[in-house]
Design a protein around this motif. Structure first.
Motif, mmCIF file in Angstrom:
data_model
loop_
_atom_site.group_PDB
_atom_site.id
_atom_site.type_symbol
_atom_site.label_atom_id
_atom_site.label_comp_id
_atom_site.label_asym_id
_atom_site.label_seq_id
_atom_site.Cartn_x
_atom_site.Cartn_y
_atom_site.Cartn_z
ATOM 1 N N GLY A 1 0.794 -1.229 0.000
ATOM 2 C CA GLY A 1 0.000 0.000 0.000
ATOM 3 C C GLY A 1 0.822 1.274 0.000
ATOM 4 N N GLY B 1 2.361 2.665 -2.426
ATOM 5 C CA GLY B 1 2.178 3.451 -3.649
ATOM 6 C C GLY B 1 3.106 3.055 -4.781
ATOM 7 N N LYS B 2 3.763 1.912 -4.661
ATOM 8 C CA LYS B 2 4.746 1.495 -5.670
ATOM 9 C C LYS B 2 4.060 1.178 -7.003
ATOM 10 C CE LYS B 2 6.027 -2.003 -3.124
ATOM 11 N NZ LYS B 2 5.027 -1.871 -2.043
ATOM 12 N N THR B 3 3.030 0.337 -6.936
ATOM 13 C CA THR B 3 2.320 -0.034 -8.160
ATOM 14 C C THR B 3 1.697 1.197 -8.806
ATOM 15 O OG1 THR B 3 1.875 -2.285 -7.433
ATOM 16 C CG2 THR B 3 0.346 -1.359 -9.044
ATOM 17 N N THR B 4 1.124 2.059 -7.986
ATOM 18 C CA THR B 4 0.496 3.266 -8.512
ATOM 19 C C THR B 4 1.524 4.128 -9.246
ATOM 20 O OG1 THR B 4 -1.093 3.204 -6.697
ATOM 21 C CG2 THR B 4 -0.855 5.302 -7.869
ATOM 22 N N GLN C 1 8.902 -6.521 -3.243
ATOM 23 C CA GLN C 1 8.784 -6.752 -1.799
ATOM 24 C C GLN C 1 10.067 -7.393 -1.272
ATOM 25 O OE1 GLN C 1 6.234 -6.330 0.425
ATOM 26 N NE2 GLN C 1 4.690 -5.486 -0.962
#
Ligand SMILES: Nc1ncnc2c1ncn2[C@@H]1O[C@H](COP(=O)(O)OP(=O)(O)OP(=O)(O)O)[C@@H](O)[C@H]1O
Length: 337
Positions: A71, A73-76, A274
């Motif tokens: 959560g 914000g990496k993917t975003t 991760q």
């Protein structure tokens, strides 16, 4: 209408560098600034702000790790860079070309676009799910450009391997790879075949399984296919989102070795992981995100030694960088089905 893929004299560079790329669609690397630069970017999903003023840069030739808890914000961030999500604030630059957001020196970006834009009514922008992100308009001579659509970002040289692979399961391995080359209009058939040879050299298993429906591949093989498909577009920058997720330890080691090889072959890498220890071992630099902001950045060795990183992401490991590689490139031949 203003074309956001054009060079912008207002391009921010680390040292106030020149006007940016004179060859935005080419592979020449015409910009003398970073290959990728994200400046003060904010991204929201409705009322949820996932990325809060992130700035980062990736130099040509680097592997840069993006670390952080679930959560963070990496993917975003990756989705914004590849054109899937427009920034509500800030900008993204690729080799001197602003690919998302408004110029920093210009007016603040407007609210997300509405469907009744003049450009869209006139049919001058692409339709479909990326329509809003693609829309552009001139307002009183000022640019307001949420971002280029994904296919144009890809054509400029950024390929995104999303979390969860997203291969086409009903298509064969060969067809999936062919889809990766589809947007590269600069290449002829001979170049496509050379690209295929390179992917097969990295992943011999994909050559063996060429005619097999992609949905029947193992998880590790699907990850190989997703990366191979991205490489078929001849990216200058590849965005990898959790490439080791869900893979057995041997395959994890193989994936990281392949990423190292991809980088050694000249492709710049922005890596979300991760598995911070493994990511830092193959990275030059890294950023640590927490609740949508960059809380730490630095050289990979420094981050691996940093007590905060070790406590939060490395399990307090004392193992020095480079000491944990147990794989060889031959491991990929032994991928379990
Ligand atoms: N489609 C969405 N709608 C609403 N909120 C979202 C959406 N996608 C992500 N978020 C929220 O945005 C924040 C950042 O999510 P993001 O997936 O970017 O994090 P991450 O660092 O990649 O985490 P993970 O490793 O768990 O994927 C989280 O709070 C998440 O709940």
């Amino acid at each position: 209408m203003t074309d956001p893929a054009r060079s912008d004299p207002a391009r921010p560079g680390p040292a106030g560098t020149g006007p940016g790329s004179s060859d935005p669609a080419g592979n020449g690397g015409a910009s003398d600034g970073p290959l990728l630069e994200v400046r003060d970017a904010e991204v929201a999903y409705g009322a949820v702000t996932a990325v809060r003023g992130i700035s980062l840069r990736v130099e040509a030739g680097e592997v840069v790790a993006l670390l952080g808890a679930n959560g963070a914000g990496k993917t975003t961030t990756l989705r914004m860079i590849s054109g899937l999500l427009p920034p509500a604030r800030g900008a993204v630059w690729f080799d001197g070309t602003r690919i998302a957001g408004a110029p920093l020196s210009g007016p603040a970006p407007a609210a997300p676009p509405v469907r009744s834009a003049p450009a869209e009514r006139a049919g001058r922008v692409s339709r479909g799910r990326h329509r809003d992100a693609a829309r552009q308009r001139d307002a009183a001579g000022q640019r307001d450009v949420p971002g280029l659509p994904v296919h144009r970002v890809t054509a400029l040289g950024i390929s995104h391997v999303p979390e969860g692979r997203r291969i086409f399961p009903a298509m064969t391995v060969a067809e999936n790879l062919a889809m990766g080359a589809y947007l590269d209009r600069r290449r002829d058939r001979a170049e496509t075949l050379r690209g295929l040879d390179r992917v097969h050299a990295l992943f011999p298993r994909l050559a063996e399984r060429s005619r097999q429906p992609a949905g029947t591949l193992s998880g590790g093989e699907q990850q190989m296919l997703a990366i191979g498909r991205a490489l078929m577009a001849r990216p200058r920058l590849i965005l990898l989102d959790e490439p080791s997720l869900g893979l057995a330890p041997l395959l994890v080691a193989t994936i990281f070795e392949v990423i190292r090889e991809i980088n050694a072959g000249g492709t710049t890498v922005l890596l979300v992981e991760q598995n911070a220890a493994a990511a830092l071992r193959i990275s030059h630099r890294g950023y640590v995100l927490d609740t949508g902001t960059v809380v730490l950045e630095g050289g990979a060795d420094d981050l691996a030694r940093d007590a905060r990183v070790r406590d939060a992401y490395l399990g307090g490991s004392d193992e020095p960088r480079g000491a944990q590689d147990t794989s060889t490139t031959n491991d990929r031949d032994a991928m379990a089905p």
